[in-house]
Design a protein around this motif. Sequence first.
Motif, mmCIF file in Angstrom:
data_model
loop_
_atom_site.group_PDB
_atom_site.id
_atom_site.type_symbol
_atom_site.label_atom_id
_atom_site.label_comp_id
_atom_site.label_asym_id
_atom_site.label_seq_id
_atom_site.Cartn_x
_atom_site.Cartn_y
_atom_site.Cartn_z
ATOM 1 N N THR A 95 -2.056 11.323 2.093
ATOM 2 C CA THR A 95 -1.097 10.234 1.911
ATOM 3 C C THR A 95 -0.165 10.158 3.107
ATOM 4 O O THR A 95 0.368 11.177 3.543
ATOM 5 N N LYS A 96 0.018 8.948 3.635
ATOM 6 C CA LYS A 96 0.935 8.773 4.757
ATOM 7 C C LYS A 96 2.369 8.854 4.268
ATOM 8 O O LYS A 96 2.742 8.209 3.289
ATOM 9 N N ASP A 130 0.825 -1.211 0.000
ATOM 10 C CA ASP A 130 0.000 0.000 0.000
ATOM 11 C C ASP A 130 0.855 1.256 0.000
ATOM 12 O O ASP A 130 2.047 1.229 0.344
ATOM 13 N N GLY A 131 0.215 2.366 -0.362
ATOM 14 C CA GLY A 131 0.891 3.653 -0.352
ATOM 15 C C GLY A 131 0.775 4.350 -1.690
ATOM 16 O O GLY A 131 0.323 3.787 -2.690
ATOM 17 N N HIS A 132 1.161 5.628 -1.701
ATOM 18 C CA HIS A 132 1.163 6.414 -2.927
ATOM 19 C C HIS A 132 2.427 6.128 -3.725
ATOM 20 O O HIS A 132 3.538 6.402 -3.272
ATOM 21 N N ILE A 165 -4.059 3.558 -1.826
ATOM 22 C CA ILE A 165 -3.247 4.724 -1.459
ATOM 23 C C ILE A 165 -3.308 4.960 0.042
ATOM 24 O O ILE A 165 -2.310 5.235 0.698
ATOM 25 N N ALA A 166 -4.513 4.859 0.600
ATOM 26 C CA ALA A 166 -4.678 5.105 2.037
ATOM 27 C C ALA A 166 -4.111 3.941 2.834
ATOM 28 O O ALA A 166 -4.316 2.773 2.488
ATOM 29 N N TRP A 223 0.746 12.822 7.643
ATOM 30 C CA TRP A 223 -0.059 12.713 6.432
ATOM 31 C C TRP A 223 -0.048 14.061 5.707
ATOM 32 O O TRP A 223 -0.242 15.106 6.316
#
Length: 686
Positions: A571-572, A426-428, A554-555, A567
């Motif tokens: 986005t973290k 996960d992630g951007h 993304i989250a 954040w």
Amino acid sequence: MCPFRRLLSLSRPAVHSRRSVKTQSVMDHIACHALGLNEHFPRALLHGPTSLGGLGVPSLWADALAENIAYFLHHRRVADDVGQPMKVSAAITQLEVGIGTPFFQLAYEQWGILATSSWLVHLWQSVSRVGINIEAACGHHWIPPLQTTSDGYIMERIMRRYSKKVCIKLNHCRRFLQVVTVSDLFLHDGKRIHPDLYRGQRASGRSTNYNWPDICSPTKACWSAWKQFLRTEFPSRSLPEAAEDMWSDLPTYSHELLCRYSTGNGSLYHFDGSQWWHHASKRTSNLCNLISKCHLTSELLVGDPPESSIWVEIEFTKDALVILTESMRSTAAMRHLEENKSDTFLNDPVCIQNRIRALPTELRRIVGKVWFPHDNGQALINAIRSGARVYGVSDGSASRGSATHGWKLARGPADPLAIKGCGPVDGHLPSAFRAEMQGQLAVLIVSSLLVAARGIRKANIVSLCDNRATLRRMAEHSRNLRVRDHTESEVDLYLIYRDWIQKKHVQCESKWVKGHQDRHQLIQDIDDEGLLNMEVDRLATLAYTCPDVERTTIAGDVLQQEVYSIWINGTKITTKLKQQVINRCGEEPLRQYMLHKHRLSEGKMEGINWTALQRYLNSLSPPRRATQVKLQHNWIPTKGFLFLQRRESCNKCPLCKTSVETAQHVRKCRESKVYNYRQDRLRALS
């Protein structure tokens, strides 16, 4: 100010943008001179991020903010002698704000007026100003709970109705009376406002469970506003839902009652914190809406009150101790506890499948989809006990904004009794490095659960990975955490790995293996470790298309080991925290500058390939980058520009001598030498 907060305010300087203006002005002149820029060069371009075409020179304020965020994260995560006062300070600020949302997630411009100045409040002000959110993992940021099914926060009602000036007065009264929610204002039956609280006195017969800081008594104007608020907000002087309202089952409430009443002999028993005192019943003819009255004088009670006595709310008057109402809070809480006893939860599952299912949701997502052999890992356990080699192999893949990982616990290549799995990352725009780290983390978690289910301590696992940077990062788990560790790449996964490796269920022997050996060698020439790497590489590729495997989102979640996370734009931030914070600080001024300078609409801004521009600017040395930025934003010293500054006597182009020399004219001048030079350059590029 609370002593903890006073100590904390001295531990690290707060961030003040106004105090650094003069120093920043001097530093800007030095930076412009070093880069060959005019001293009047726009500061939005100077401090703007390269992701929007700026120079990326950090301001003092942005750099200090990034350092303070890292400082905050470090001490809250290690929970040292600085982290504990930070935790206390955060709880006090939450009480002052008086709402159920963590104050870091509130707009400081609206809610900051309610908080006392401290280091954490200044940090809140700074991150709120630039749109950075600090979110806490569940249970790590204390908030006052709602106590009944229809309860609400007092400050939510106040902030919706009154001006800032009145809100400050009412909040002063609320803090002095030590109340947070609406249920604190009323008697436990919800039918009346507590008379002491209406008069501006702390409620008799109650002992607060919160450590409220000492404050001075509000003024008469504050108390007038307080009474007006109670009359306006609760015109009937009772809760509308009082009949259906039920107390929630909480470990602690905002206050405890101190008095019990015995219906048998009419006596009241008052607890002073160490012992019980007996108040005899007082005869009276007027008991309108009251239970009883007792004498103010008391005598020491030997032992405890009768078990049949009930908890009650009281009020002290001039001539008697008045028993107002019975409290049903204990009964309701016990009823909820009895209902919850029927809920079953497997606290200590034995088999590996149950242990994985018992993991928190965020850890199950890190592990991904798991396939078990028919023996549930018994062959692996036997190999570990006999001292044979057991491999934990992982690989990661990143493509087009999504990433996956694959992993395997096996005794060798093509092991039919291996435990294997794959899942999303996960992630951007997750990187291949993050995918590799998540695969290694999945190997550690599953192997730890496997050996823990069989009671094995310190099992030896050979951990294989084809990414040297991942192995170096994981090897740092043994040393103490430093402040700068929280600004490095994939810190959330690193903290989880560090936490699991310290459980000492598994001792990993990390080893690098060359990846994709089948591209250059025959299968029969590849060793066992290379074959295992090929197998997990196929697992990572399978995760893109397997219907049982979830997809990249993304989250993400705030993990328990993180305590707090940062954040930006939803986005973290897990990589390059300091640079991301500095970029965020310069982003909005640069957007406003381009909107005013170039009149770029949102559609035109979205049509620009900012990623390619950022890569190009980052590849240049600082002086050449400055020249490129000047060309982009028409800040080159043309004749026309210097003429406006009265530094040239003529504004005509020195070559064609017919048109005014502007930035556009430099690119379009029709003089033969310039035209031929441009054509030669274009041909060279093509």
